[in-house]
Design an enzyme around this catalytic site. Structure first.
Site, short mmCIF file in Angstrom:
data_model
loop_
_atom_site.label_atom_id
_atom_site.label_comp_id
_atom_site.label_asym_id
_atom_site.label_seq_id
_atom_site.Cartn_x
_atom_site.Cartn_y
_atom_site.Cartn_z
N PHE A 149 -9.98 0.05 0.54
CA PHE A 149 -9.59 -0.69 1.74
C PHE A 149 -10.22 -2.07 1.65
O PHE A 149 -11.42 -2.21 1.42
CB PHE A 149 -10.05 0.04 3.01
CG PHE A 149 -9.46 -0.57 4.24
CD1 PHE A 149 -8.16 -0.26 4.62
CD2 PHE A 149 -10.19 -1.46 5.01
CE1 PHE A 149 -7.58 -0.84 5.74
CE2 PHE A 149 -9.63 -2.04 6.15
CZ PHE A 149 -8.32 -1.73 6.51
N ASP A 195 0.85 -1.19 0.00
CA ASP A 195 0.00 0.00 0.00
C ASP A 195 0.89 1.25 0.00
O ASP A 195 1.30 1.73 -1.05
CB ASP A 195 -0.93 -0.09 1.21
CG ASP A 195 -1.85 1.10 1.38
OD1 ASP A 195 -2.01 1.87 0.41
OD2 ASP A 195 -2.42 1.27 2.47
P1 IMP Z 1 2.09 -0.44 3.67
O1 IMP Z 1 3.15 -0.52 4.73
O2 IMP Z 1 1.32 0.86 3.70
O3 IMP Z 1 2.54 -0.83 2.28
O4 IMP Z 1 0.95 -1.44 4.05
C1 IMP Z 1 1.20 -2.71 4.36
C2 IMP Z 1 0.38 -3.14 5.55
O5 IMP Z 1 -0.72 -2.28 5.85
C3 IMP Z 1 -0.21 -4.47 5.21
O6 IMP Z 1 0.64 -5.50 5.65
C4 IMP Z 1 -1.53 -4.46 5.93
O7 IMP Z 1 -1.35 -5.00 7.22
C5 IMP Z 1 -1.90 -3.03 6.02
N1 IMP Z 1 -2.85 -2.64 4.96
C6 IMP Z 1 -2.60 -1.87 3.88
N2 IMP Z 1 -3.69 -1.73 3.10
C7 IMP Z 1 -4.66 -2.45 3.71
C8 IMP Z 1 -6.04 -2.71 3.38
O8 IMP Z 1 -6.62 -2.25 2.37
N3 IMP Z 1 -6.72 -3.49 4.25
C9 IMP Z 1 -6.16 -4.02 5.38
N4 IMP Z 1 -4.88 -3.81 5.71
C10 IMP Z 1 -4.13 -3.02 4.89
#
Ligand code: IMP
Ligand code: MG
Length: 178
Positions: free
Chosen positions: A151, A102
């Protein structure tokens, strides 16, 4: 927040996992160096469990706990490592597995900490990647599905700890407040 439409079905996931596993095995080459799959808890739990059973190489399974969406937040609050990364990665091929890419903070955090553990190689794998610049610009070797910027919950992904047990990946939408 309400669980809504299916974004990736259980059948689509089941069909994709053997292909991902084959790609990962190919990436390890003919002589893997005592590979270890590190699953990022808790979101990657279900995905990693399915993935390892399709990997035709002797490997060990290890866990790392990173927190980025505490409680009811639906945007990243900054990735934080809880505890230590596995300390026995030196000289080994490491496959880092997460549920979703994300903001990219989780992968970047773990990637930044890896060199001090001196793995022989590091490859990354996520089940889902949001079609947003922060995710698309984060290097990642294996990606299951590119999805819209919504989400999502299910198949390991949670909202406030719930819905990880849903077999498919669903969009969550805000409920209208009175
Ligand atoms: P990042 O560090 O922002 O890339 O996000 C990674 C972590 O955020 C993932 O391992 C998830 O635990 C959480 N995450 C990101 N997007 C979502 C979503 O749409 N739903 C649920 N968890 C998310
Ligand atoms: Mg996570």
């Amino acid at each position: 927040m309400r669980v809504e439409r299916v974004v990736v079905s259980a059948e689509e996931i089941a069909a994709r996992i053997p292909v991902l596993a084959r790609d990962i095995a190919e990436g390890l080459g003919a002589e893997p160096r005592d590979p270890v799959l590190v699953a990022v808890m808790t979101g990657a739990l279900i995905f990693a469990a399915d993935l390892v059973r399709h990997l035709p190489v002797p490997l060990r399974l290890s866990l790392a706990t990173v927190s980025s969406y505490p409680g009811t937040a639906t945007s990243s609050q900054g990735a934080r490592l809880k505890g230590e990364l596995p300390q026995d990665l030196a000289g080994r091929d490491v496959i880092l597995v997460d549920d979703i890419l994300d903001s990219g903070r989780t992968l970047r955090l773990v990637q930044a900490r890896m060199p001090e553990l001196e793995p022989a190689s590091l490859r990354t794998c996520v089940l889902l990647r949001k079609r947003i610049p922060s995710a698309l610009e984060t290097p990642c070797d294996h990606i299951g599905f590119d999805i819209p910027d919504v989400f999502v919950v299910g198949y390991g992904l949670d909202y406030d700890g719930y819905y990880r047990n849903l077999p498919a990946v669903h969009a969550m939408v805000p409920t209208a407040t009175a």
